[in-house]
Design a protein around this motif. Structure first.
Motif, PDB file in Angstrom:
ATOM      1  N   LYS B 279       0.815  -1.225   0.000  1.00 39.72           N
ATOM      2  CA  LYS B 279       0.000   0.000   0.000  1.00 39.72           C
ATOM      3  C   LYS B 279       0.848   1.275   0.000  1.00 39.72           C
ATOM      4  O   LYS B 279       0.383   2.331  -0.375  1.00 39.72           O
ATOM      5  CB  LYS B 279      -1.036  -0.013   1.129  1.00 39.72           C
ATOM      6  N   ASP B 280       2.115   1.141   0.390  1.00 38.33           N
ATOM      7  CA  ASP B 280       3.010   2.317   0.386  1.00 38.33           C
ATOM      8  C   ASP B 280       3.609   2.592  -0.990  1.00 38.33           C
ATOM      9  O   ASP B 280       4.402   3.505  -1.161  1.00 38.33           O
ATOM     10  CB  ASP B 280       4.190   2.086   1.346  1.00 38.33           C
ATOM     11  N   TYR B 281       3.283   1.728  -1.910  1.00 39.17           N
ATOM     12  CA  TYR B 281       3.941   1.789  -3.205  1.00 39.17           C
ATOM     13  C   TYR B 281       3.683   3.123  -3.905  1.00 39.17           C
ATOM     14  O   TYR B 281       2.561   3.549  -4.068  1.00 39.17           O
ATOM     15  CB  TYR B 281       3.405   0.630  -4.055  1.00 39.17           C
ATOM     16  N   ASP B 282       4.778   3.791  -4.301  1.00 40.25           N
ATOM     17  CA  ASP B 282       4.627   5.121  -4.896  1.00 40.25           C
ATOM     18  C   ASP B 282       5.632   5.258  -6.037  1.00 40.25           C
ATOM     19  O   ASP B 282       6.838   5.338  -5.799  1.00 40.25           O
ATOM     20  CB  ASP B 282       4.897   6.172  -3.803  1.00 40.25           C
ATOM     21  N   THR B 283       5.123   5.284  -7.247  1.00 39.67           N
ATOM     22  CA  THR B 283       6.049   5.287  -8.390  1.00 39.67           C
ATOM     23  C   THR B 283       6.557   6.686  -8.737  1.00 39.67           C
ATOM     24  O   THR B 283       7.294   6.859  -9.692  1.00 39.67           O
ATOM     25  CB  THR B 283       5.362   4.736  -9.661  1.00 39.67           C
ATOM     26  N   SER B 284       6.148   7.686  -7.962  1.00 41.41           N
ATOM     27  CA  SER B 284       6.616   9.022  -8.320  1.00 41.41           C
ATOM     28  C   SER B 284       7.728   9.492  -7.385  1.00 41.41           C
ATOM     29  O   SER B 284       8.204  10.609  -7.495  1.00 41.41           O
ATOM     30  CB  SER B 284       5.442  10.010  -8.273  1.00 41.41           C
ATOM     31  N   ASN B 285       8.134   8.632  -6.483  1.00 42.85           N
ATOM     32  CA  ASN B 285       9.138   9.043  -5.502  1.00 42.85           C
ATOM     33  C   ASN B 285      10.462   8.323  -5.765  1.00 42.85           C
ATOM     34  O   ASN B 285      10.656   7.160  -5.407  1.00 42.85           O
ATOM     35  CB  ASN B 285       8.623   8.724  -4.095  1.00 42.85           C
ATOM     36  N   ARG B 286      11.350   9.070  -6.383  1.00 45.36           N
ATOM     37  CA  ARG B 286      12.631   8.501  -6.800  1.00 45.36           C
ATOM     38  C   ARG B 286      13.460   8.014  -5.615  1.00 45.36           C
ATOM     39  O   ARG B 286      14.023   6.926  -5.613  1.00 45.36           O
ATOM     40  CB  ARG B 286      13.403   9.581  -7.562  1.00 45.36           C
ATOM     41  N   LEU B 287      13.499   8.852  -4.588  1.00 45.49           N
ATOM     42  CA  LEU B 287      14.329   8.511  -3.429  1.00 45.49           C
ATOM     43  C   LEU B 287      13.779   7.280  -2.718  1.00 45.49           C
ATOM     44  O   LEU B 287      14.516   6.381  -2.314  1.00 45.49           O
ATOM     45  CB  LEU B 287      14.402   9.682  -2.457  1.00 45.49           C
ATOM     46  N   LYS B 288      12.452   7.254  -2.619  1.00 45.18           N
ATOM     47  CA  LYS B 288      11.834   6.114  -1.935  1.00 45.18           C
ATOM     48  C   LYS B 288      12.087   4.828  -2.737  1.00 45.18           C
ATOM     49  O   LYS B 288      12.336   3.764  -2.154  1.00 45.18           O
ATOM     50  CB  LYS B 288      10.331   6.357  -1.761  1.00 45.18           C
ATOM     51  N   ALA B 289      12.037   4.963  -4.047  1.00 42.06           N
ATOM     52  CA  ALA B 289      12.288   3.784  -4.882  1.00 42.06           C
ATOM     53  C   ALA B 289      13.677   3.216  -4.591  1.00 42.06           C
ATOM     54  O   ALA B 289      13.857   2.008  -4.457  1.00 42.06           O
ATOM     55  CB  ALA B 289      12.149   4.155  -6.352  1.00 42.06           C
ATOM     56  N   LEU B 307       9.353   0.714 -10.692  1.00 43.83           N
ATOM     57  CA  LEU B 307       9.895   1.335  -9.485  1.00 43.83           C
ATOM     58  C   LEU B 307       9.715   2.846  -9.511  1.00 43.83           C
ATOM     59  O   LEU B 307       9.508   3.473  -8.482  1.00 43.83           O
ATOM     60  CB  LEU B 307      11.393   1.010  -9.355  1.00 43.83           C
ATOM     61  N   TYR B 308       9.808   3.406 -10.697  1.00 47.01           N
ATOM     62  CA  TYR B 308       9.729   4.874 -10.769  1.00 47.01           C
ATOM     63  C   TYR B 308       9.283   5.301 -12.158  1.00 47.01           C
ATOM     64  O   TYR B 308       9.690   4.733 -13.158  1.00 47.01           O
ATOM     65  CB  TYR B 308      11.102   5.484 -10.467  1.00 47.01           C
ATOM     66  N   LEU B 309       8.472   6.312 -12.212  1.00 53.14           N
ATOM     67  CA  LEU B 309       8.050   6.855 -13.500  1.00 53.14           C
ATOM     68  C   LEU B 309       7.812   8.355 -13.389  1.00 53.14           C
ATOM     69  O   LEU B 309       7.082   8.818 -12.516  1.00 53.14           O
ATOM     70  CB  LEU B 309       6.750   6.160 -13.949  1.00 53.14           C
ATOM     71  N   ASP B 310       8.458   9.083 -14.269  1.00 53.70           N
ATOM     72  CA  ASP B 310       8.168  10.511 -14.384  1.00 53.70           C
ATOM     73  C   ASP B 310       7.601  10.736 -15.786  1.00 53.70           C
ATOM     74  O   ASP B 310       8.350  10.833 -16.762  1.00 53.70           O
ATOM     75  CB  ASP B 310       9.454  11.334 -14.195  1.00 53.70           C
ATOM     76  N   PRO B 311       6.280  10.790 -15.908  1.00 54.49           N
ATOM     77  CA  PRO B 311       5.699  10.857 -17.249  1.00 54.49           C
ATOM     78  C   PRO B 311       5.909  12.203 -17.929  1.00 54.49           C
ATOM     79  O   PRO B 311       5.595  12.359 -19.111  1.00 54.49           O
ATOM     80  CB  PRO B 311       4.204  10.587 -16.999  1.00 54.49           C
ATOM     81  N   THR B 312       6.446  13.173 -17.222  1.00 54.32           N
ATOM     82  CA  THR B 312       6.596  14.511 -17.815  1.00 54.32           C
ATOM     83  C   THR B 312       8.034  14.796 -18.256  1.00 54.32           C
ATOM     84  O   THR B 312       8.354  15.916 -18.644  1.00 54.32           O
ATOM     85  CB  THR B 312       6.203  15.594 -16.797  1.00 54.32           C
ATOM     86  N   ALA B 313       8.890  13.784 -18.180  1.00 53.87           N
ATOM     87  CA  ALA B 313      10.311  14.030 -18.452  1.00 53.87           C
ATOM     88  C   ALA B 313      10.539  14.517 -19.885  1.00 53.87           C
ATOM     89  O   ALA B 313       9.742  14.240 -20.780  1.00 53.87           O
ATOM     90  CB  ALA B 313      11.092  12.745 -18.239  1.00 53.87           C
ATOM     91  N   SER B 314      11.619  15.249 -20.074  1.00 51.91           N
ATOM     92  CA  SER B 314      11.987  15.685 -21.421  1.00 51.91           C
ATOM     93  C   SER B 314      12.988  14.699 -22.001  1.00 51.91           C
ATOM     94  O   SER B 314      13.706  14.024 -21.273  1.00 51.91           O
ATOM     95  CB  SER B 314      12.664  17.047 -21.369  1.00 51.91           C
ATOM     96  N   THR B 315      13.046  14.668 -23.328  1.00 52.31           N
ATOM     97  CA  THR B 315      14.023  13.797 -23.982  1.00 52.31           C
ATOM     98  C   THR B 315      15.220  14.638 -24.426  1.00 52.31           C
ATOM     99  O   THR B 315      15.158  15.867 -24.419  1.00 52.31           O
ATOM    100  CB  THR B 315      13.416  13.143 -25.239  1.00 52.31           C
ATOM    101  N   PHE B 316      16.248  13.935 -24.853  1.00 51.37           N
ATOM    102  CA  PHE B 316      17.439  14.629 -25.340  1.00 51.37           C
ATOM    103  C   PHE B 316      17.076  15.632 -26.435  1.00 51.37           C
ATOM    104  O   PHE B 316      17.530  16.771 -26.435  1.00 51.37           O
ATOM    105  CB  PHE B 316      18.471  13.633 -25.879  1.00 51.37           C
ATOM    106  N   HIS B 317      16.249  15.213 -27.371  1.00 55.22           N
ATOM    107  CA  HIS B 317      15.914  16.093 -28.495  1.00 55.22           C
ATOM    108  C   HIS B 317      15.175  17.339 -28.028  1.00 55.22           C
ATOM    109  O   HIS B 317      15.395  18.432 -28.548  1.00 55.22           O
ATOM    110  CB  HIS B 317      15.096  15.351 -29.548  1.00 55.22           C
ATOM    111  N   GLU B 318      14.295  17.167 -27.059  1.00 55.21           N
ATOM    112  CA  GLU B 318      13.586  18.347 -26.539  1.00 55.21           C
ATOM    113  C   GLU B 318      14.588  19.298 -25.883  1.00 55.21           C
ATOM    114  O   GLU B 318      14.551  20.502 -26.089  1.00 55.21           O
ATOM    115  CB  GLU B 318      12.508  17.920 -25.540  1.00 55.21           C
ATOM    116  N   LEU B 319      15.489  18.730 -25.098  1.00 52.34           N
ATOM    117  CA  LEU B 319      16.464  19.577 -24.410  1.00 52.34           C
ATOM    118  C   LEU B 319      17.414  20.249 -25.403  1.00 52.34           C
ATOM    119  O   LEU B 319      17.859  21.370 -25.201  1.00 52.34           O
ATOM    120  CB  LEU B 319      17.264  18.742 -23.403  1.00 52.34           C
ATOM    121  N   ASN B 320      17.724  19.533 -26.476  1.00 52.25           N
ATOM    122  CA  ASN B 320      18.673  20.047 -27.460  1.00 52.25           C
ATOM    123  C   ASN B 320      17.992  20.957 -28.487  1.00 52.25           C
ATOM    124  O   ASN B 320      18.659  21.596 -29.276  1.00 52.25           O
ATOM    125  CB  ASN B 320      19.343  18.862 -28.179  1.00 52.25           C
TER     126      ASN B 320
END
Ligand SMILES: Cc1ncc(C[n+]2csc(CCOP(=O)(O)OP(=O)(O)O)c2C)c(N)n1
Ligand code: SF4
Lengths: 618, 350
Positions: B279-289, B307-320
């Motif tokens: 029940k403590d499972y939280d896929t948005s907490n990197r440190l907890k993972a 274990l972890y998912l950030d659905p809003t992350a940017s990709t290399f191409h977006e950053l570049n």
């Protein structure tokens, strides 16, 4: 004795033929002033060359900037003592005094006295209280430091008869867009100019006189040529890792891309540059992009070449286009990182394990750095193999008088044998490594092209003609033989060697390549004066074309001139062309500085004299 | 290969949106040892891609060297593949991705390939947020060179020849989390029900997706005392959550009681549905993972699942800020500034 007097020692008059050397301290901002000096001479229509001799260090150590002015176009490093030295570095002062040619001049900052024991009575001292002038005229400490350099350039203008107007325009051009900097720079030039005019009898016997010998030539370093050539050649993906002296290739590529490759509509980039974690990754990225049909390159120097070897073997065997720009420096190991050599010839020709061979190009000028780096993308796409450009520190980092960069808008990128979806549709079957045309070059397909035709597995492991893993001896041998065939095709595609034969027939041939070129016209002149006419051939690429073998056959005595200890080009020639190594004699220079015409000619004369001991060479 | 798979397709085989059956996503017949965990991964990939209706030729299969890196031969016959060199798949994939961002990059590597010779490249590709699926078939040994201990072997375990692993193991999931991967999962190759939806979600995820797949080596690391054998893993695996992948087009129906699942919307609109076992499972907490992984390990358990998912992350191409047209398709007129511009550039050097 050191009373700012120029007339203690007689100096022979020399117009447009002498060397000026600036002794500076790394990090004091002398580079742009020194460069302005060389450029002013070029703008007066007089041939000039400039060499930076700098330590592997960021700040504080001695650096020299050597400018050779020579209207006969002898622009290689001259060597020997120097006519005029501007001695601005206390650390190298003793050595700099020794380096002045008898009758020559030492221009120094007379804010401090030179100790008696260092004085020579066969040279002239030009003392200018440069620090004192700066202290008085400028408030800001950085300006006081920077303008020291501008002051001695101003003084040299009076001493050498450089047109002041030319310097003023140069300052204007240099600070275009930063107009505030123009006035103080011109003022500093004037301070030097006035001081010299008031205190010395200007101009000196060494001086310049306007000519019209430059034409449309430019003055630029080779790495700018390479970086810009990659822009023109259509490179879009770059993986790289910083290493002197190749770093500025990618930096120039990046800065030209920032200017010229941003989509005006979206503001997005038509290029992707990654500063990799190391050279392994750098070339891995370039290979991945080449595999996927983009033009890609990496730039490095000796230690990077060692690290890239495994990947170069993969690209050779899996037949992937990729361009590698190697700016050679003095090895082995970390060697002398800021000194020049041509010592990666064998490491590059045979980079990687197994029977591996690579296509090499040997540019000799910034214009050719541009041309070769643009051409390399066509060659590597056509041949589906790595192409390595063998520049070096001298060519890459020094400013050279060069033909302008040339591009013809009619030139179309040659992407080689890449099959389109339509071509695949019309084919009965596709096999990646089938030699359909008999030239050793097979057709490739790019990922994503066709829904059910043309997909294959790329690997560095042995495979059959259809790219299926195979350890059958026959499959392996056939593949290796085809790669040999492809290499023979490469010999017909790379630039031909440049051969120059004189009016007199001669038994002696010189072979040279890359930056050694700078010393050749002077070498031929010196030999001719000794009654030794020679033919010469500049090798522009590897594999060697048939003309290379022919040239060697036609000459009884062939000298191979290069800047490494082991005569690497000589080895490559004798191995690849199956020539008796005794037919080739080496003329070598590997001290980290550029080879000089004096050295080449005296080595050659020495060899000839040994062969005919009873005959005097005149 | 001396024999080929039959091209026969049974009429009753289900077809996907493209009209393709899962057989259209298969590869060559495997030459790996019978029972090798890597074959199960191949099979999961085949199912995942078929179910996602991805055009096979729009996938690029990337790998290094090792048994695991051979696996891409055994799925997706209509995709281009690239067996690169040992440990250096990440850089090649980076270059390939920079050249054409429109393909899906499915990469297979081994624990030797990624955690030893390729650790540097692994770390940096994570950092660069390359849009790819990076799968490590983790068997705790070097399979292809016959059984040496890998850097992922647990401290104290013995390999088949009796060598003991004296040093701490490298946990690639913890590393990926620390280095900023936006999707991190650990699976067991024997658990297809878990593996397939996770591979599907990893493909749908825009950004760097890492899946560490415990994949037993039946030949060199399936003995008693191994912590990567089938038996050991089956007995010690704990699952943080069961994951479903719900494609964009499917209606989401709530069959699961409120509070026991969580829907995470991915970039393309599809959903990751996470049924929480813990029940403590939280896929948005990197440190907890990271802590969860370590805590389970201390208890001798292997925590699997997303274990972890950030659905809003940017990709290399977006950053570049890379242009929309893939680099390998940009035409010469946009790449070459032409003669006239070169004239002005020449002038700047006079
Ligand atoms: C530069 C280099 N060093 C060593 C090897 C030999 N080698 C091939 S595969 C391998 C290890 C593979 O182990 P892993 O990545 O765990 O894959 P597995 O075979 O276990 O699936 C090694 C050391 C090689 N191919 N290249
Ligand atoms: S040796 Fe191990 S890893 Fe390799 S194929 Fe066999 S079972 Fe799989």
């Amino acid at each position: 004795m050191i009373n700012n007097n120029t007339s203690t020692v007689n100096t022979k008059t020399s117009i447009n033929d002498f060397v000026v050397k600036f002794a500076n301290t790394n990090g004091t901002g002398s580079a742009s002033a020194n460069n302005m000096f060389a450029k002013a001479i070029m703008r007066m229509g007089i041939p000039v060359s400039a060499k930076n001799i700098f330590p592997s260090n960021i700040q504080g150590a001695p650096t020299w900037y050597e400018v050779r002015i020579n209207e006969d176009e002898f622009l290689g490093r001259r060597g020997g003592q120097t006519e005029i030295i501007v001695a601005m570095n206390a650390q190298s002062f003793v050595a700099d005094i020794k380096d002045v040619a008898p009758g020559g001049y030492l221009l120094f900052d007379s804010s401090k006295q030179i100790p008696e024991q260092l004085l020579r009575d066969d040279i002239n001292y030009l003392g200018i209280p440069i620090s004192a002038i700066c202290l008085k005229e400028f408030q800001n400490p950085r300006q006081r430091q920077l303008f020291k350099n501008v002051i001695y350039v101003g003084a040299l203008a009076a001493l050498l008869d450089i047109e002041f107007g030319v310097l003023k325009t140069l300052v204007g051009d240099q600070f275009k867009g930063k107009e505030k900097l123009i006035t103080p720079n011109v003022y500093a030039l004037e301070l030097g100019f006035q001081y010299a005019t008031n205190h010395f009898s200007c101009p000196l016997n060494y001086r310049v006189e306007r000519r019209d010998l430059i034409g449309n030539r430019i003055m630029v370093d080779g790495n700018t040529g390479s970086g810009l050539g990659a822009v023109y050649g259509g490179a879009t993906v770059v993986g790289w890792y910083p290493i002197t002296p190749s770093t500025s290739v990618v930096e120039k590529f990046a800065s030209y891309c920032q200017r010229l490759r941003i989509d005006p509509a979206t503001g997005k980039k038509n290029f992707a540059i990654v500063q990799a974690e190391d050279e392994l990754a750098a070339i891995g990225m370039a290979i991945g992009a080449g595999w996927n049909g983009a033009r890609s390159f990496t730039a490095t120097s000796g230690p990077g070449i060692s690290l890239m070897a495994e990947f170069l073997g993969l690209a050779y065997f899996a037949e992937i286009p990729v361009v590698l720009i190697n700016i050679q420096r003095a090895g082995p190991s970390t060697g002398m990182p800021t000194r020049t050599q041509q010592s990666d010839v064998l490491a590059c020709a045979y980079a990687s394990h197994g029977d591996t061979k690579h296509v090499l190009l040997f540019p000799d000028s910034p214009a050719e750095c541009f041309e070769h780096s643009a051409l390399a993308f066509d060659l590597s796409d056509r041949l589906q193999t790595p192409v390595i450009i063998m520049s070096d520190l001298d060519l890459g980092m020094n400013d050279h008088l060069s033909a302008p960069f040339i591009w013809n808008d009619k030139q179309k990128y040659d992407l080689g044998k890449v099959l389109s979806i339509r071509e695949l549709d019309n084919m009965e079957s596709f096999g990646r490594y089938r030699d359909v045309d008999g030239d050793g070059i097979c057709y490739r397909t790019l990922p994503g092209t066709h829904p059910n035709k043309g997909a294959f597995f790329t690997r560095g492991t042995s495979r059959n003609k259809d790219a299926v893993y195979s350890e059958k001896s026959a499959d392996y041998v056939e593949n290796m033989e085809r790669l040999q065939r492809k290499f023979a095709t490469a010999a017909t595609l790379i630039p031909k060697a440049e051969i120059s034969t004189g009016l007199q027939s001669t038994q002696i041939g010189l072979i040279y390549y890359g930056t050694t070129t700078q010393a050749i016209s002077e070498t031929k002149h010196l030999l001719q004066k000794q009654g030794i006419p020679v033919d010469s051939m500049r090798i522009k690429g590897f594999p060697f074309g048939s003309e290379v073998e022919k040239f060697i056959e036609q000459h009884e005595q062939v000298f191979v001139i290069e800047q490494n200890r082991d005569g690497q080009m000589k080895t490559l020639l004798s191995t690849e062309l199956n020539i008796d190594p005794n037919r080739l004699a080496s003329v070598l220079c590997f001290d980290g500085l550029s080879i000089t015409a004096n050295q080449i000619s005296s080595d050659i004369i020495h060899v000839i004299e040994q062969q005919i001991p009873n005959q005097e060479v005149v | 290969m001396s024999f080929a798979k039959s091209k026969f397709k049974h009429k009753s085989l289900p077809v996907n949106d493209l009209g393709l059956t899962y057989r259209d996503y298969e590869g060559a017949i495997s030459t790996l040892c019978a029972g090798c965990g890597h074959d199960s991964i191949s099979s999961a990939i085949v199912h995942a891609c078929a179910e996602l209706s991805i055009e096979p030729h729009k996938i690029a299969k990337m790998s290094g060297i090792g048994c695991s890196s051979k696996a891409p031969n055994y799925f997706l016959n209509n995709s281009h593949g690239f067996n690169t060199v040992h440990g250096r798949m990440p850089s090649v994939t980076t270059g390939a991705n920079l050249a054409n961002k429109d393909l899906t990059y499915l990469a297979m590597s081994g624990d030797g390939d990624s955690a030893s010779i390729g650790l540097g490249q692994f770390a940096h590709v994570v950092r660069r947020q390359l849009n790819m699926v990076y799968m490590v078939a983790n068997n705790g040994v070097y399979g292809l060179t016959k059984g040496q201990l890998a850097a992922t072997s647990d401290r104290g375990v013995k390999n088949k020849t009796g060598d003991i692993s004296l040093f701490n193991d490298i946990d690639l999931c913890t590393m990926a989390l620390q280095l900023g991967a936006s999707f991190v999962a650990r699976c067991f190759s024997g658990d297809k029900a878990q593996l397939i939806p996770i591979i599907k979600a990893a493909i749908a995820h825009q950004g760097f997706a890492f899946i560490d797949i415990i994949s037993p080596c039946v030949t060199f690391n399936n003995h008693p005392g191994s912590t990567r054998s089938y038996d050991y893993v089956q007995e010690h695996v704990t699952t943080g959550a069961v994951t479903d992948f719900v494609p964009t087009k499917e209606e989401i129906t709530a069959q699961t009681p409120e509070g026991e699942f969580e829907d995470i919307c991915l970039h393309d609109g599809s959903l990751m549905r996470i049924h929480k076992l813990d029940k403590d499972y939280d896929t948005s907490n990197r440190l907890k993972a990271m802590t969860d992984v370590e805590e389970h390990k201390e208890r001798g358990e292997i925590l699997t699942g997303l274990l972890y998912l950030d659905p809003t992350a940017s990709t290399f191409h977006e950053l570049n800020d890379t242009a929309d047209t893939p680099m390998n398709q940009v035409k010469q007129d946009l790449l070459c500034p032409g003669e006239r511009v070169l004239g002005t550039i020449n002038d700047s050097f006079r």
